[in-house]
Write an enzyme that holds these catalytic residues in place. Structure first.
Site, PDB file in Angstrom:
ATOM      1  N   TYR A  28       0.515  -1.188  -0.039  1.00  0.00           N
ATOM      2  CA  TYR A  28       0.019  -0.036   0.038  1.00  0.00           C
ATOM      3  C   TYR A  28       0.854   1.299   0.052  1.00  0.00           C
ATOM      4  CZ  TYR A  28      -3.469   3.574   1.432  1.00  0.00           C
ATOM      5  OH  TYR A  28      -4.311   4.606   1.570  1.00  0.00           O
ATOM      6  N   GLU A  50     -11.687   5.047   4.575  1.00  0.00           N
ATOM      7  CA  GLU A  50     -11.138   6.003   5.941  1.00  0.00           C
ATOM      8  C   GLU A  50     -12.332   6.017   6.897  1.00  0.00           C
ATOM      9  OE1 GLU A  50      -8.240   6.748   6.339  1.00  0.00           O
ATOM     10  OE2 GLU A  50      -7.049   6.666   4.515  1.00  0.00           O
ATOM     11  N   TRP A  58      -5.864   0.137  10.368  1.00  0.00           N
ATOM     12  CA  TRP A  58      -5.947   0.220   8.862  1.00  0.00           C
ATOM     13  C   TRP A  58      -5.482  -1.008   8.101  1.00  0.00           C
ATOM     14  CZ3 TRP A  58      -8.088   2.697   5.174  1.00  0.00           C
ATOM     15  CH2 TRP A  58      -7.771   2.776   4.032  1.00  0.00           C
TER      16      TRP A  58
END
Length: 192
Positions: A28, A50, A58
């Site tokens: 990522y 988000e 995350w």
């Protein structure tokens, strides 16, 4: 080197410290985080993820990302905006995503709000880009929010978006390249 970047991966490249603990983070960080996203559905995807991440890891969201894409019609704004109560119930039963009614309903409401934007979501969000933001040397130099993220959050809320405070807005800005918060000695920053 600032001593802040880390090179824990097999390739030895210096990276932002948050990005070195798992292969998902490395991919990522290296391939996506901070790179410009200028299409409406791409911005909507990042905004939705988000919001789902709020209060969670995350890494959990990254690992469920393909499931989110399948569950939310590839984050097509018109398709998600057309979701019904039956879709909410379907999503609440989907073990492949985060099953939180408020966040699911927020994603649908945000798609509907995005449909109402004459300029489109990406153009609205990109008005808040900050190419002159200072280059962070350490993780401590990276803010949780900025005046621009506060203004973006206010604008989005005024346009009917939900679950988007200054911190979520700033995370979106980082994710889609409105700011470049790769640390000064991170290989991604220096490769740009």
């Amino acid at each position: 080197m600032t001593g802040e970047v880390r090179s824990d991966a097999a390739d030895g490249r210096p990276r932002c410290p948050w990005a070195t603990s798992a292969p998902d983070y490395i991919a990522y960080h290296d391939e996506e985080w901070g790179r410009p996203v200028r299409d409406d559905d791409g911005v909507f995807e990042r905004l939705t993820l988000e919001a789902f991440q709020s209060g969670l890891s995350w890494l959990l969201i990254l690992r469920k990302r393909e499931n989110f894409r399948a569950a939310f019609a590839g984050f097509s704004i018109p398709r998600v905006a057309a979701f019904t109560r039956d879709d909410v119930e379907r999503l609440l039963a989907d073990r492949g995503i985060v099953r939180n009614r408020a966040k699911i309903e927020t994603a649908i409401a945000n798609a509907r709000a995005a449909m109402e934007l004459p300029e489109g979501l990406a153009k609205l969000v990109w008005r808040y880009a900050d190419p002159d933001a200072p280059v962070p040397r350490t993780a401590a130099d990276v803010p949780a929010s900025t005046p621009a993220s506060k203004a973006l959050a206010r604008e989005l809320r005024s346009r009917g978006f939900r679950f988007v405070g200054p911190t979520t807005a700033y995370a979106l800005m980082q994710a889609i390249g409105l700011v470049n918060d790769h640390l000064a000695d991170c290989w991604v920053r220096t490769a740009r």
